[in-house]
Scaffold this active site. Structure first.
Site, short mmCIF file in Angstrom:
data_model
loop_
_atom_site.label_atom_id
_atom_site.label_comp_id
_atom_site.label_asym_id
_atom_site.label_seq_id
_atom_site.Cartn_x
_atom_site.Cartn_y
_atom_site.Cartn_z
N SER A 1 1.25 -1.26 0.17
CA SER A 1 0.02 0.49 -0.19
C SER A 1 0.67 1.29 0.43
CB SER A 1 -0.71 0.10 0.98
OG SER A 1 -0.04 -0.24 2.06
N THR A 2 2.17 0.92 0.22
CA THR A 2 2.69 1.91 0.73
C THR A 2 4.67 1.90 0.24
OG1 THR A 2 3.31 1.79 2.84
CG2 THR A 2 1.64 3.02 2.31
N PHE B 1 8.19 0.85 -1.35
CA PHE B 1 8.88 0.25 -2.55
C PHE B 1 7.19 -1.14 -2.33
CE2 PHE B 1 12.43 1.79 -0.23
CZ PHE B 1 13.07 2.49 -1.67
N TYR C 1 22.22 1.81 12.02
CA TYR C 1 21.16 0.63 11.31
C TYR C 1 21.89 -0.37 11.15
CZ TYR C 1 17.92 -0.41 7.56
OH TYR C 1 16.90 -1.12 6.93
N VAL D 1 12.76 8.75 1.88
CA VAL D 1 11.48 9.04 2.92
C VAL D 1 10.55 8.46 2.46
CG1 VAL D 1 9.62 11.58 3.65
CG2 VAL D 1 12.14 11.08 2.45
N THR D 2 10.02 7.43 3.45
CA THR D 2 9.00 6.61 3.67
C THR D 2 8.43 6.66 4.87
OG1 THR D 2 10.00 4.65 4.58
CG2 THR D 2 9.74 5.04 2.08
P1 NAD Z 1 6.12 1.86 3.96
O1 NAD Z 1 5.96 1.65 5.72
O2 NAD Z 1 6.43 2.42 2.63
O3 NAD Z 1 5.32 0.02 4.16
C1 NAD Z 1 4.78 -0.56 5.07
C2 NAD Z 1 4.13 -1.55 4.13
O4 NAD Z 1 4.08 -2.91 4.94
C3 NAD Z 1 2.87 -0.87 3.50
O5 NAD Z 1 2.48 -1.40 2.51
C4 NAD Z 1 1.80 -1.09 4.89
O6 NAD Z 1 0.02 -1.43 5.25
C5 NAD Z 1 2.57 -2.99 5.02
N1 NAD Z 1 2.43 -3.11 6.49
C6 NAD Z 1 3.14 -3.02 7.96
N2 NAD Z 1 2.37 -3.97 9.01
C7 NAD Z 1 1.76 -4.39 8.25
C8 NAD Z 1 1.23 -6.14 9.05
N3 NAD Z 1 1.11 -6.34 9.72
N4 NAD Z 1 0.38 -6.66 8.04
C9 NAD Z 1 0.33 -6.39 6.67
N5 NAD Z 1 0.70 -5.73 6.44
C10 NAD Z 1 1.31 -4.97 7.12
O7 NAD Z 1 7.96 1.09 4.07
P2 NAD Z 1 9.57 1.15 3.18
O8 NAD Z 1 10.13 2.13 3.45
O9 NAD Z 1 8.38 0.70 2.10
O10 NAD Z 1 9.80 -0.39 3.55
C11 NAD Z 1 9.37 -1.48 2.78
C12 NAD Z 1 11.15 -2.25 3.00
O11 NAD Z 1 11.73 -1.61 2.22
C13 NAD Z 1 11.20 -2.29 4.49
O12 NAD Z 1 11.69 -3.82 4.26
C14 NAD Z 1 12.20 -1.48 4.56
O13 NAD Z 1 12.99 -1.64 5.66
C15 NAD Z 1 12.82 -2.18 3.15
N6 NAD Z 1 13.73 -0.28 2.82
C16 NAD Z 1 13.46 0.66 2.91
C17 NAD Z 1 14.22 2.00 2.51
C18 NAD Z 1 13.72 3.51 2.96
O14 NAD Z 1 14.73 4.24 3.36
N7 NAD Z 1 12.56 3.47 3.43
C19 NAD Z 1 15.73 1.55 1.59
C20 NAD Z 1 15.65 0.25 1.91
C21 NAD Z 1 14.47 -1.19 1.95
NA NA Z 2 6.41 -1.55 1.12
#
Ligand code: NAD
Ligand code: NA
Length: 396
Positions: free
Chosen positions: A49-50, A52, A234, A273-274
């Site tokens: 939903s948000t 990546f 981190y 940024v997320t």
């Molecule tokens: P985000 O917060 O944008 O997305 C999280 C997603 O998980 C959302 O769709 C949310 O609804 C879902 N979610 C959370 N808890 C849940 C649950 N209990 N049941 C069902 N759905 C649930 O986060 P993001 O930054 O896109 O992170 C996604 C992945 O990418 C993570 O593993 C993160 O570590 C990794 N990542 C993030 C970055 C960054 O800079 N943001 C960089 C590299 C990797």
């Molecule tokens: Na995500």
């Protein structure tokens, strides 16, 4: 109602449905502009939903005409109270997908639970038969373990010693020093339980047990490494242990998929940024400096550009998937370039409250942050009445 951003600490309590729709449309247009990707046709995105995960769903649907099932945990709207941004994003995505003749349905609930796994399994069985790609993109602060019932909380702490460094409150622009106490009893285990690979493996096991993974199916989870600057909090901190576990789990999953010639990958993505990353101390300062340098060098990407490159230049080139010495896909390659990192490190030394607006891309950080909640998008009339009660029947 008229919807404005309402902040509490680092989170925004409101979200704008029309802004979310505009953001989703922008991402769809970007993917269409890049042409067809010869990718998977039936895709399950966990965390869709948000961030990546949403970008992955959009890339599959609008880059490869894929049918998608999304799993996420979002608040639907109620009269007078907005939904969470991921709800509006998903409603907008499904509206666009359906208009384009694409199958798209979603399951809203706790992906860590047996019930939501079962509901998803039932939906795949009924509608798709099998899937050929599973994206695992959850970011959560808590996980209730489905077997033990224990509620695990993840923490962002250094291991072994106090970590002291600069940080910024990106709302005020104030740069200050922060000290983070090291992990205590249970912190590492709990963080690994939430953000490590156990749940990913449980999903894949459950899908495989029901014969829902197609021959040659692939699964991808997202990880992060980052620079020496943030390493102590981190990659060498509690969250890093969870990422180590996630990366090790990829090999176990690949082993478990041998008979169907399936494969599990971890993709190391760029800092962006997320909602998840804005809550991590120190990272917002790093991101604001990184954005400044990467934009100046012409190599800045958002989540949609990152995932488009992951699909088009890593996963679906028709050739072997390029990986690093640890078997990981790297789309953080531009972030980690020596010249970029040297420039960021030099700015880091100089950054103060007085000069950050100039040195860093604080404005870009804030724009991205507000965009996450559907605010600040071009073409949206924020003074107009918005319908907060957006709903779509394909989200259950
Ligand atoms: P985000 O917060 O944008 O997305 C999280 C997603 O998980 C959302 O769709 C949310 O609804 C879902 N979610 C959370 N808890 C849940 C649950 N209990 N049941 C069902 N759905 C649930 O986060 P993001 O930054 O896109 O992170 C996604 C992945 O990418 C993570 O593993 C993160 O570590 C990794 N990542 C993030 C970055 C960054 O800079 N943001 C960089 C590299 C990797
Ligand atoms: Na995500």
């Amino acid at each position: 109602m008229i919807i404005e951003p309402r902040m509490r600490g680092f989170i925004c309590l409101t979200a704008h449905p029309d802004g979310a729709a505009a953001s989703v449309k922008n991402q769809i247009e970007y993917i269409k502009s890049k042409g067809t990707i010869n990718g998977a046709k039936k895709v399950l995105v966990i965390g869709a939903s948000t961030g990546f995960g949403l970008a992955s769903r959009i890339t599959s649907a609008f880059g490869s005409n894929a049918s998608t099932i999304g799993v996420f945990f979002e608040k639907p709207p109620v009269e007078g109270k907005t939904a969470s941004p991921g709800w509006y994003n998903s409603a907008a995505f499904e509206t666009e997908a359906h208009a384009a003749g694409l199958y798209a349905k979603s399951v809203n609930g706790d992906a860590f639970s047996k019930e939501i796994k079962q509901q998803t399994i039932d939906l795949i069985k009924a509608d798709l038969g099998q899937v050929d790609l599973v994206i695992y993109s959850l970011a959560s602060p808590v996980r209730q373990h489905p077997e033990t019932g224990v509620l695990h909380r993840s923490v962002l702490k250094p291991i072994g010693g106090v970590y002291t460094n600069k940080t910024v409150d990106f709302h005020t622009g104030k740069v200050s020093e922060i000290s983070i106490q090291p992990a205590q009893d249970g912190d590492i285990e709990n963080t690994v339980a939430v953000m490590g690979g156990e749940d990913w493996a449980m999903w894949i096991d459950a899908l495989k047990a029901e014969n829902l993974l197609a021959e040659g199916a692939q699964t991808v989870a997202y990880s992060y490494i980052g620079p020496a600057l943030t390493e102590a909090v981190y990659r060498k901190g509690t969250i890093g242990r969870a990422k180590d576990h996630l990366e090790a789990t990829a090999f176990e999953i690949t082993d478990s998929l041998k008979d169907i010639h399936g494969k599990a990958y971890v993709s190391v993505n760029k800092a962006l940024v997320t909602q998840a990353s804005s809550a991590i101390p120190v990272i917002p300062l790093y991101i604001s400096l990184l954005y400044k340098i990467m934009k100046a060098e012409g190599v800045h990407e958002g989540t949609i550009e990152q995932i488009q490159r992951l699909y088009a230049e890593r996963l679906y080139t028709g050739g072997e998937v390029p990986v690093d010495e640890k078997g990981r896909i790297r789309i953080d390659d531009w972030e980690m370039r020596d010249d970029i990192q040297q420039k960021v490190a030099a700015l880091w030394e100089q950054a103060t409250t007085e000069n950050l607006a100039e040195l860093g891309d604080l404005e870009g950080y804030r724009d991205d942050f507000y965009n996450l909640f559907g605010f600040g998008l071009n073409g949206v009339d924020y003074k107009a009445e918005a319908n907060e009660l957006v709903n779509v029947e394909s989200i259950s």
